[in-house]
Design a protein around this motif. Structure first.
Motif, PDB file in Angstrom:
ATOM      1  N   PRO B 144     115.772  -5.334  39.095  1.00 43.68           N
ATOM      2  CA  PRO B 144     116.054  -5.061  40.517  1.00 43.68           C
ATOM      3  C   PRO B 144     117.219  -4.115  40.800  1.00 43.68           C
ATOM      4  N   LYS B 145     118.267  -4.166  39.996  1.00 43.53           N
ATOM      5  CA  LYS B 145     119.464  -3.400  40.343  1.00 43.53           C
ATOM      6  C   LYS B 145     120.098  -2.777  39.106  1.00 43.53           C
ATOM      7  N   ILE B 147     123.113  -3.038  38.215  1.00 48.34           N
ATOM      8  CA  ILE B 147     123.999  -4.035  37.573  1.00 48.34           C
ATOM      9  C   ILE B 147     123.178  -4.972  36.669  1.00 48.34           C
ATOM     10  N   ASP B 148     121.927  -5.244  37.034  1.00 48.61           N
ATOM     11  CA  ASP B 148     121.051  -6.061  36.174  1.00 48.61           C
ATOM     12  C   ASP B 148     120.732  -5.301  34.885  1.00 48.61           C
ATOM     13  N   MET B 151     123.807  -5.466  32.735  1.00 51.63           N
ATOM     14  CA  MET B 151     124.007  -6.812  32.178  1.00 51.63           C
ATOM     15  C   MET B 151     122.950  -7.137  31.119  1.00 51.63           C
ATOM     16  N   SER B 152     121.768  -6.549  31.259  1.00 47.63           N
ATOM     17  CA  SER B 152     120.708  -6.784  30.268  1.00 47.63           C
ATOM     18  C   SER B 152     121.146  -6.309  28.881  1.00 47.63           C
ATOM     19  N   PHE B 155     124.103  -8.728  27.714  1.00 40.86           N
ATOM     20  CA  PHE B 155     123.682 -10.074  27.291  1.00 40.86           C
ATOM     21  C   PHE B 155     122.493 -10.049  26.327  1.00 40.86           C
ATOM     22  N   GLY B 156     122.139  -8.867  25.840  1.00 35.52           N
ATOM     23  CA  GLY B 156     121.151  -8.759  24.758  1.00 35.52           C
ATOM     24  C   GLY B 156     119.691  -8.838  25.148  1.00 35.52           C
ATOM     25  N   GLU B 170     131.769   0.166  38.445  1.00 37.19           N
ATOM     26  CA  GLU B 170     131.963  -1.069  39.225  1.00 37.19           C
ATOM     27  C   GLU B 170     131.941  -2.298  38.313  1.00 37.19           C
ATOM     28  N   LEU B 171     130.997  -2.313  37.381  1.00 34.97           N
ATOM     29  CA  LEU B 171     130.901  -3.468  36.476  1.00 34.97           C
ATOM     30  C   LEU B 171     132.140  -3.567  35.586  1.00 34.97           C
ATOM     31  N   VAL B 174     134.633  -5.469  37.417  1.00 33.30           N
ATOM     32  CA  VAL B 174     134.302  -6.887  37.628  1.00 33.30           C
ATOM     33  C   VAL B 174     134.376  -7.673  36.310  1.00 33.30           C
ATOM     34  N   ASN B 175     133.770  -7.131  35.276  1.00 37.82           N
ATOM     35  CA  ASN B 175     133.709  -7.834  33.993  1.00 37.82           C
ATOM     36  C   ASN B 175     133.997  -6.853  32.848  1.00 37.82           C
ATOM     37  N   ARG B 177     135.316  -7.228  29.937  1.00 35.24           N
ATOM     38  CA  ARG B 177     134.973  -7.693  28.581  1.00 35.24           C
ATOM     39  C   ARG B 177     133.536  -7.328  28.220  1.00 35.24           C
ATOM     40  N   LEU B 178     132.648  -7.519  29.204  1.00 41.85           N
ATOM     41  CA  LEU B 178     131.230  -7.235  28.960  1.00 41.85           C
ATOM     42  C   LEU B 178     131.020  -5.732  28.726  1.00 41.85           C
ATOM     43  N   GLY B 230     123.278   1.981  49.471  1.00 40.60           N
ATOM     44  CA  GLY B 230     124.217   2.380  48.427  1.00 40.60           C
ATOM     45  C   GLY B 230     125.005   3.627  48.796  1.00 40.60           C
TER      46      GLY B 230
END
Lengths: 304, 247
Positions: B144-145, B147-148, B151-152, B155-156, B170-171, B174-175, B177-178, B230
């Motif tokens: 969907p986005k 950021i997804d 994150m995919s 998080f593997g 932006e990510l 926010v995070n 470490r990731l 956006g």
């Protein structure tokens, strides 16, 4: 006559060999109940993405006898089965656990019997993903309160606390042992937090009355509630981060392709790749909360 | 008085660069906002084919589409660019390819790419970004986005993420470490953001309509709506933008 029969036989063998050579992998989709929207969506996206003919079974469509399903599974004996929901998975695993099975839309998959050929998409976003998305909307979030019971969520809480710490967020928890403790513990917690993270816990959310009172107390203190299920939107949750069901179907198709092409599947059961965000902008304005305006483009449903 | 045959002027929206899945909210919010100015209707689409079929031959309408999409259809659909979206004061954006794996491993076998853009756009952009994508087959997982998508990778769930540079920045905020686990493997060319285009045969009050869109960032209600796309504003295109867009 004998010659004619021989020609026919050779022709038939040739035809069968051509047909079997053209045949792709046999894929079956078993849906626990296609009348359930999220199951239906996952199935539609899976079949669209896999773009190979699939045999589809809806366990909710009519009353199936267990023997009928057993016969069907052995008759088809698919190379891969995509099971949507727990019921579908348990049946496939019972009869054809030697085949590749990909599941999704199963609550708490850890309790399932798994085989060497089981793959899947979890139905739960992990705590770090959720905190990341909450923080994405509210960059100023520093202290999040969580009511939980050690019996059901001790491990989850520790994991959430660790992930939050890495992002500079403090998770302040209150462990409950009895159902009646929810409201007294919440009262104390509200003074220390910027938001309450409402998690799935049978001790904390024992009944509807308690749930309504939790929302009421938070509203009085102007503490936003962050949660995981769209059902909480009507109670007044501020942000709900849940799994995006269409993505789950596409993700299951991607895993299936990897399995069928004998690629290495790095994670047999994956976290969901897509999120769905609900944001009550009206309430955020009422509470005077600062949110990342650009995050509105990532929100799926806005209440204004 | 502005009026089309059906009485309402429609603003058709489809973005190949973002997987817009908040149609209901978009439509409701834009319709509510636009109704203050006259008989306008916002019509978002999830499918490029349906969007193109709808706008074909229509003259009194506005089109909101990605610059990539505009380049592909402006001749056939006789379109003219009027405004471009702005974010943080910038008209241009860049897509990046991010992975947590070594570039050599990706070159050998690209694997699954998570992307919030349309399949056509993702495939075309990736082939331009990394030569190996033109040689290997790769799978795209539409999420969907942006950021997804990012994150995919974190998080593997996917080997690669195709997303905007803005989303990665932006990510990181926010995070971090990731994001430290991820590396930018390739960067795309800078492209204009969302384009507001008009059909060449547009006969309604052009100035009024364009001003209505252009001035959205002047009031808080309008700003909220364009944030949903956006963007934080609109700007006119200069000759250099036009030549890049229509070359």
């Amino acid at each position: 006559m004998k010659f004619f029969k021989l020609i026919c036989f050779i022709g038939l063998v040739f035809l069968l060999s051509v047909l079997s050579a053209d045949e792709g992998p046999k894929i079956m989709v078993i849906n626990s109940n296609a009348a359930v929207d999220k199951y239906k969506i996952a199935q539609e996206e899976f079949t669209k993405t896999i773009s190979t003919p699939v045999v589809e079974i809806d366990l909710g469509g009519r009353k199936w006898k267990i023997g009928e399903i057993e016969d069907l599974l052995y008759d088809e004996y698919p190379d891969l089965v995509y099971c949507i929901g727990t019921k579908a998975y348990l049946l496939a695993n019972k009869f054809i656990s030697d085949r590749n099975i990909v599941f999704s839309s199963v609550i708490n998959w850890h309790r399932l019997p798994l085989s060497q050929k089981t793959y899947g998409v979890s139905s739960e976003l992990n705590p770090e993903m959720q905190i990341t998305l909450y923080r994405y909307i509210f960059p100023g979030l520093k202290r999040i309160g969580v009511l939980y019971s050690s019996k059901y969520n001790k491990h989850w809480f520790n994991e959430a606390q660790k992930a939050a710490k890495e992002m500079g967020i403090e998770i302040i928890g209150r462990s409950l042992s009895k159902r009646r403790n929810t409201l007294p513990e919440l009262k104390g917690l509200l003074k220390e937090i910027d938001a309450l993270w409402l998690i799935s816990d049978p001790v904390v959310m024992s009944d509807k009355k308690t749930l309504i009172e939790v929302f009421k107390q938070c509203d009085i203190s102007k503490i936003p509630i962050l949660s995981y299920h769209n059902a909480f939107a009507e109670y007044g949750a501020m942000v709900i981060v849940s799994v995006d069901n269409p993505t789950t179907g596409r993700q299951a198709a991607a895993i299936s392709r990897e399995v069928l092409s004998k690629d290495v599947v790095r994670k047999k059961v994956q976290l969901p790749a897509g999120s769905h965000i609900f944001f009550n902008l009206k309430k955020a304005d009422e509470y005077g909360l600062k949110y990342r305006e650009m995050a509105l483009s990532a929100v799926n449903r806005i209440i204004e | 008085m502005i009026s089309s045959g059906s009485g309402k002027i429609k603003i058709y929206f489809y973005s190949s660069e973002t997987n817009i899945n908040n149609f209901k909210s978009l439509k409701m919010e834009f319709d509510r906002y636009l109704s203050k100015f006259g008989p306008y209707e916002f019509q978002p689409f999830s499918s490029r084919a349906v969007f193109e079929k709808q706008v074909k031959g229509k003259e009194n309408c506005l089109l909101l589409l990605s610059s990539w999409h505009y380049r592909h259809i402006h001749k056939n659909y006789a379109l003219k660019p009027v405004l471009t979206g702005v974010r943080n004061g910038k008209k241009y954006q860049r897509k990046i390819l991010v992975s947590s794996e070594k570039p050599a491993d990706i070159e050998a076998k690209p694997g699954l790419v998570a992307s919030a853009s349309s399949l056509q756009y993702t495939t075309s952009a990736l082939k331009g970004m990394l030569k190996k994508f033109a040689e290997h087959t790769f799978q795209v997982l539409t999420v969907p986005k942006d950021i997804d998508a990012l994150m995919s990778v974190g998080f593997g769930m996917a080997k690669l993420a195709f997303a905007s540079e803005n989303a990665f920045d932006e990510l990181k905020g926010v995070n971090p470490r990731l994001c430290n686990k991820m590396k930018v493997l390739a960067e795309g060319e800078e492209t204009l953001r969302l384009i507001l285009a008009l059909p060449r045969g547009f006969t309604a009050n052009r100035k009024k309509m364009v001003d209505m869109i252009k001035n959205m960032s002047m009031d808080s209600d309008g700003r909220k709506r364009i944030r949903m796309l956006g963007l934080d504003g609109w700007q006119e295109l200069d000759s250099s933008d036009r030549s890049k867009l229509e070359s």
